[in-house]
Design a protein around this motif. Structure first.
Motif, PDB file in Angstrom:
ATOM      1  N   LYS A  41      84.007 100.475  90.408  1.00 31.50           N
ATOM      2  CA  LYS A  41      85.135  99.935  90.591  1.00 31.50           C
ATOM      3  C   LYS A  41      85.953  99.482  89.332  1.00 31.50           C
ATOM      4  CE  LYS A  41      87.292  95.849  92.813  1.00 31.50           C
ATOM      5  NZ  LYS A  41      86.861  94.669  93.550  1.00 31.50           N
ATOM      6  N   ASP A  42      86.938 100.286  88.968  1.00 29.91           N
ATOM      7  CA  ASP A  42      87.849  99.719  87.952  1.00 29.91           C
ATOM      8  C   ASP A  42      86.864  99.738  86.562  1.00 29.91           C
ATOM      9  OD1 ASP A  42      89.845  99.334  89.685  1.00 29.91           O
ATOM     10  OD2 ASP A  42      89.337  97.443  89.917  1.00 29.91           O
ATOM     11  N   ASN A  43      86.030 100.832  86.417  1.00 30.72           N
ATOM     12  CA  ASN A  43      85.259 100.903  85.225  1.00 30.72           C
ATOM     13  C   ASN A  43      85.766 101.973  84.332  1.00 30.72           C
ATOM     14  OD1 ASN A  43      83.406 101.092  83.386  1.00 30.72           O
ATOM     15  ND2 ASN A  43      81.558 101.724  84.705  1.00 30.72           N
ATOM     16  N   THR A  44      86.494 101.543  83.269  1.00 28.47           N
ATOM     17  CA  THR A  44      86.855 102.633  82.358  1.00 28.47           C
ATOM     18  C   THR A  44      85.846 103.215  81.531  1.00 28.47           C
ATOM     19  OG1 THR A  44      87.148 100.889  80.661  1.00 28.47           O
ATOM     20  CG2 THR A  44      89.105 101.388  82.240  1.00 28.47           C
ATOM     21  N   ASP A  45      84.704 103.025  81.764  1.00 29.23           N
ATOM     22  CA  ASP A  45      83.670 103.808  81.126  1.00 29.23           C
ATOM     23  C   ASP A  45      82.742 104.770  81.825  1.00 29.23           C
ATOM     24  OD1 ASP A  45      83.759 102.164  78.642  1.00 29.23           O
ATOM     25  OD2 ASP A  45      82.779 100.425  79.532  1.00 29.23           O
ATOM     26  N   ILE A  46      83.511 105.285  82.662  1.00 33.38           N
ATOM     27  CA  ILE A  46      82.969 106.417  83.416  1.00 33.38           C
ATOM     28  C   ILE A  46      84.094 107.777  83.199  1.00 33.38           C
ATOM     29  CG2 ILE A  46      81.441 105.437  84.760  1.00 33.38           C
ATOM     30  CD1 ILE A  46      83.417 105.714  87.055  1.00 33.38           C
ATOM     31  N   PHE A  47      83.578 108.857  83.029  1.00 31.32           N
ATOM     32  CA  PHE A  47      84.336 110.027  83.008  1.00 31.32           C
ATOM     33  C   PHE A  47      84.719 110.288  84.603  1.00 31.32           C
ATOM     34  CE2 PHE A  47      83.682 114.754  83.593  1.00 31.32           C
ATOM     35  CZ  PHE A  47      84.989 115.092  83.449  1.00 31.32           C
ATOM     36  N   ARG A  48      83.836 110.593  85.396  1.00 33.57           N
ATOM     37  CA  ARG A  48      83.764 110.884  86.917  1.00 33.57           C
ATOM     38  C   ARG A  48      82.712 110.250  87.510  1.00 33.57           C
ATOM     39  NH1 ARG A  48      88.190 113.243  85.740  1.00 33.57           N
ATOM     40  NH2 ARG A  48      88.831 115.352  86.665  1.00 33.57           N
ATOM     41  N   GLY A  49      82.745 109.988  88.647  1.00 37.93           N
ATOM     42  CA  GLY A  49      81.714 109.684  89.624  1.00 37.93           C
ATOM     43  C   GLY A  49      81.715 110.478  90.989  1.00 37.93           C
TER      44      GLY A  49
ATOM     45  N   PHE B 179      82.186 100.182 100.584  1.00 38.24           N
ATOM     46  CA  PHE B 179      82.992 100.499  99.355  1.00 38.24           C
ATOM     47  C   PHE B 179      84.246  99.740  99.298  1.00 38.24           C
ATOM     48  CE2 PHE B 179      80.910 104.459 101.212  1.00 38.24           C
ATOM     49  CZ  PHE B 179      80.309 104.824  99.891  1.00 38.24           C
ATOM     50  N   SER B 180      83.940  98.292  99.758  1.00 36.69           N
ATOM     51  CA  SER B 180      85.110  97.495  99.465  1.00 36.69           C
ATOM     52  C   SER B 180      85.637  97.315  98.141  1.00 36.69           C
ATOM     53  CB  SER B 180      84.521  96.063 100.246  1.00 36.69           C
ATOM     54  OG  SER B 180      83.610  95.579  99.246  1.00 36.69           O
ATOM     55  N   GLY B 181      87.168  97.335  97.971  1.00 41.65           N
ATOM     56  CA  GLY B 181      87.338  97.320  96.760  1.00 41.65           C
ATOM     57  C   GLY B 181      87.490  98.641  95.816  1.00 41.65           C
ATOM     58  N   LEU B 182      87.040  99.833  96.384  1.00 38.36           N
ATOM     59  CA  LEU B 182      86.851 101.029  95.715  1.00 38.36           C
ATOM     60  C   LEU B 182      88.285 102.034  96.193  1.00 38.36           C
ATOM     61  CD1 LEU B 182      83.254 102.233  95.637  1.00 38.36           C
ATOM     62  CD2 LEU B 182      84.666 101.368  93.858  1.00 38.36           C
ATOM     63  N   ASN B 183      89.227 101.624  95.581  1.00 35.87           N
ATOM     64  CA  ASN B 183      90.556 102.315  96.346  1.00 35.87           C
ATOM     65  C   ASN B 183      90.712 103.723  95.582  1.00 35.87           C
ATOM     66  OD1 ASN B 183      91.321  99.881  97.652  1.00 35.87           O
ATOM     67  ND2 ASN B 183      92.082  98.714  95.848  1.00 35.87           N
ATOM     68  N   ASN B 184      89.902 103.752  94.619  1.00 37.82           N
ATOM     69  CA  ASN B 184      90.161 105.264  93.864  1.00 37.82           C
ATOM     70  C   ASN B 184      89.081 106.244  94.459  1.00 37.82           C
ATOM     71  OD1 ASN B 184      87.718 103.831  93.144  1.00 37.82           O
ATOM     72  ND2 ASN B 184      88.055 104.324  90.773  1.00 37.82           N
ATOM     73  N   ILE B 185      88.447 105.948  95.409  1.00 41.89           N
ATOM     74  CA  ILE B 185      87.577 106.824  95.992  1.00 41.89           C
ATOM     75  C   ILE B 185      87.938 108.064  96.965  1.00 41.89           C
ATOM     76  CG2 ILE B 185      86.789 105.620  97.974  1.00 41.89           C
ATOM     77  CD1 ILE B 185      84.002 106.319  97.338  1.00 41.89           C
ATOM     78  N   ASP B 186      87.677 109.389  96.644  1.00 44.31           N
ATOM     79  CA  ASP B 186      87.922 110.310  97.627  1.00 44.31           C
ATOM     80  C   ASP B 186      87.093 110.798  98.421  1.00 44.31           C
ATOM     81  OD1 ASP B 186      89.645 112.502  98.639  1.00 44.31           O
ATOM     82  OD2 ASP B 186      88.271 113.787  97.300  1.00 44.31           O
ATOM     83  N   VAL B 187      87.121 110.563  99.731  1.00 45.74           N
ATOM     84  CA  VAL B 187      85.978 111.059 100.577  1.00 45.74           C
ATOM     85  C   VAL B 187      86.026 112.497 101.270  1.00 45.74           C
ATOM     86  CG1 VAL B 187      84.664 110.349 102.436  1.00 45.74           C
ATOM     87  CG2 VAL B 187      85.635 108.636 101.103  1.00 45.74           C
ATOM     88  N   ASP B 188      85.449 113.319 101.046  1.00 44.27           N
ATOM     89  CA  ASP B 188      85.327 114.901 101.466  1.00 44.27           C
ATOM     90  C   ASP B 188      84.140 114.934 102.645  1.00 44.27           C
ATOM     91  OD1 ASP B 188      87.781 115.799 100.201  1.00 44.27           O
ATOM     92  OD2 ASP B 188      86.536 115.978  98.388  1.00 44.27           O
ATOM     93  N   THR B 189      84.423 114.751 103.585  1.00 46.21           N
ATOM     94  CA  THR B 189      83.489 114.784 104.700  1.00 46.21           C
ATOM     95  C   THR B 189      83.385 116.317 104.999  1.00 46.21           C
ATOM     96  OG1 THR B 189      84.663 114.514 106.830  1.00 46.21           O
ATOM     97  CG2 THR B 189      84.209 112.399 105.751  1.00 46.21           C
TER      98      THR B 189
END
Length: 559
Positions: free
Chosen positions: A210-218, A232-242
């Motif tokens: 969450k809002d971590n500028t110290d990662i390239f990708r997760g 995943f509360s607060g993780l607004n930047n997550i892309d879910v590919d089911t």
């Protein structure tokens, strides 16, 4: 030619390539992750579909090392043709944690195993301790995790701390890979410490993602997308590919072309039809894929058909959901094992405690866990998307047969009588077979509602569950033969002996038992169901009429 070793149980990309195991090239997955553009990607897939191997592939591709030691692992692979290969290969530090083995009866037991996984990864990066600029607090957390002495709070912040230290050391943020994130949650629900596990995992994941500028990708993998509100509360930047999404749909599992090539390479090209029936049928993003574990195991065993994937995990939760869920779930299962379909809305945000709250949640769990496939999405009147659901293949169908048999075996009529009943059928003692079948109907049919609109399907599902124990016979149902569809057919696997056709009839009002039995036998003859068996070389064919009324059953046969 010399055949390569099959990678049974191998999920480390470096080991697979350096030891020259047979490898189905999935390296284009790397390009897809980069070009997708999402900072955090969650990829839920069923177990044994290559999740850990794919994350391992990402690790060795991106990881920055002295002399770029991992570059040769990608020589000749499809990713080498990517225009941005040199831009990304070997350029980033990597954190990789897998939770697939983090299972225990207690919360503290799981926490200890997670601590062990973290300690192993921290040890891999122990060069960071020589960094004189490391601050006291991060250093204290690093050393605590490294030595296996971390508190729960320190474990929750461990990945965040490690990502900060790697960014500082290398001058660039790391790729963070979290494999099988939901395994501890699944176990916690089964063992009774679900709320504590959810609380830990929420903090463990949000601190690094969450809002971590110290990662390239997760990149995160698992089986389910556990409810956004809880994990995943607060993780607004997550892309879910089911499995319902198109991106990366063929990166997990084997395509038809890949499977055919492998069968040819191991001189099993003439078995493609039976392999398709047993292990094909999964739909990921509308693309048909094979179960890789089952295909590899089938080849490794020299072409022996068996439920390999089914035997790799526990179906305890599925059994619980089918037995304790709404009645429409059991009705649906009865239809599914006969090859029929059902329609349902799919919920891709599941919380374990809510699974029994609605049939849609159970169907969704079964879909994402690999027990069903979904296609033909359409909006319903509530603007929700409904899918057609179906059992993907014969291997998965054995799961449902096994569950039905367990209900039978755990009832008042035990397994020894079931074996005697099946043996009576084998030797042609139809009178004794009928007697024992009546016993089962009286004592073991409590899981079924035989008074509904379509009781024939109920009895057919029940009979298939009973007959599943005849491992020396190939058992099929509701397939085309002659001029119609037979109910049940049994043919000896060795191609010799007596084959059996069963036609089931419900006793209608004002109809006698004899009339119903005669009607069933007449249908077998008029529809010429026996032609399939005759074409296969069977001459001894038993035609069996089975008439039922409530919990009573009558049988009549003709050779």
């Amino acid at each position: 030619m010399d055949r390569k070793k099959l990678p049974i149980g191998i999920s480390d990309y470096k080991l697979m390539i350096s030891e020259d195991y047979y490898y189905v090239d999935k390296t284009d997955f790397i390009r897809q992750i980069v070009e997708d553009g999402s900072l955090i990607t969650l990829l839920p897939r069923p177990r044994r579909f290559g999740k850990t191997l794919n994350l391992s592939t990402l690790r060795y591709f991106f990881e920055k090392t002295e002399g770029n030691a991992y570059r040769p692992l990608f020589k000749g692979k499809s990713i080498e043709r990517w225009k941005d290969f040199d831009k990304y290969q070997g350029k980033y530090p990597v954190i990789m944690i897998t939770l697939k083995d983090c299972k225990a009866d207690t919360f503290d037991g799981v926490l200890e195993k997670i601590a062990g996984e973290l300690a192993t990864e921290f040890e891999r990066h122990d060069y960071l301790l020589d960094n004189l600029e490391i601050r006291p607090v991060p250093k204290a957390v690093f050393e605590a995790v490294y030595h296996g002495q971390a508190t729960q709070n320190q474990l929750e912040t461990a990945l965040k701390i490690l990502s900060e230290l790697l960014t500082s050391y290398w001058g660039m943020p790391p790729l963070v890979l979290l494999d099988e994130y939901d395994t501890p949650i699944h176990v916690a629900f089964d063992k009774g410490y679900y709320d504590r596990m959810i609380g830990f995992m929420r903090n463990f994941m949000s601190t690094v993602f969450k809002d971590n500028t110290d990662i390239f990708r997760g990149v995160i993998t698992g089986i389910l997308r556990v409810s956004k509100e809880s994990i995943f509360s607060g993780l607004n930047n997550i892309d879910v590919d089911t499995i319902l999404e198109t991106p990366m749909c063929t990166s997990f599992g084997f395509t038809q072309e890949e499977t055919d090539r492998m069968l040819d390479d191991y001189s099993l090209g003439d078995r493609k039809k039976e392999v398709k029936e047993w292990y094909n049928g999964y739909l990921f993003g509308g693309e048909t894929v094979y179960n890789p574990w089952s295909v590899l195991s089938y080849i490794n065993k020299g072409g022996v058909l068996a439920p390999y994937w089914v035997n790799t995990g526990s179906d305890v939760l599925l059994r619980h959901l089918l037995a304790d869920g709404p009645a429409q779930i059991r009705d649906g299962v009865e239809a599914l094992i006969q090859g029929d379909t059902i329609r349902s809305v799919i919920n891709d945000k599941l919380a374990f405690p809510d699974l029994l709250a609605a049939a849609t949640n159970i169907w969704s769990f079964m879909l994402f866990s690999g027990y069903l496939k979904a296609y033909d999405p359409k909006q319903n009147s509530d603007d929700l998307t409904e899918y057609t659901l179906q059992v993907p293949n014969r291997e998965v169908k054995t799961v449902f047969f096994t569950i039905i048999r367990s209900w039978i075996n755990n009832g008042p009529v035990k397994n020894d009588r079931l074996e005697r009943m099946l043996q009576a059928l084998r030797i042609g003692d139809i009178e004794y077979f009928e007697e024992l079948l009546n016993d089962f109907l009286v004592n073991s049919l409590s899981y079924y509602d035989t008074s509904g609109r379509d009781p024939e399907k109920v009895y057919q599902a029940f009979m298939l569950g009973l007959l599943a124990g005849m491992s020396d016979y190939e058992i099929s149902s509701n397939r085309e033969a002659g001029f119609g569809r037979y109910d049940i057919m049994l043919r000896p696997k060795n191609g010799q002996g007596q084959a059996i056709i069963m036609e089931l009839k419900r006793l209608r009002p004002k109809e006698t038992v004899e009339q119903a039995l005669a009607s069933a036998l007449e249908q077998i003859e008029n529809k010429q169901y026996a032609v399939t068996l005759q074409a296969a070389g069977f001459t001894d064919i038993l035609r069996m009429a089975i008439t039922f009324d409530g919990k009573q059953v009558w049988i009549k046969t003709v050779n």
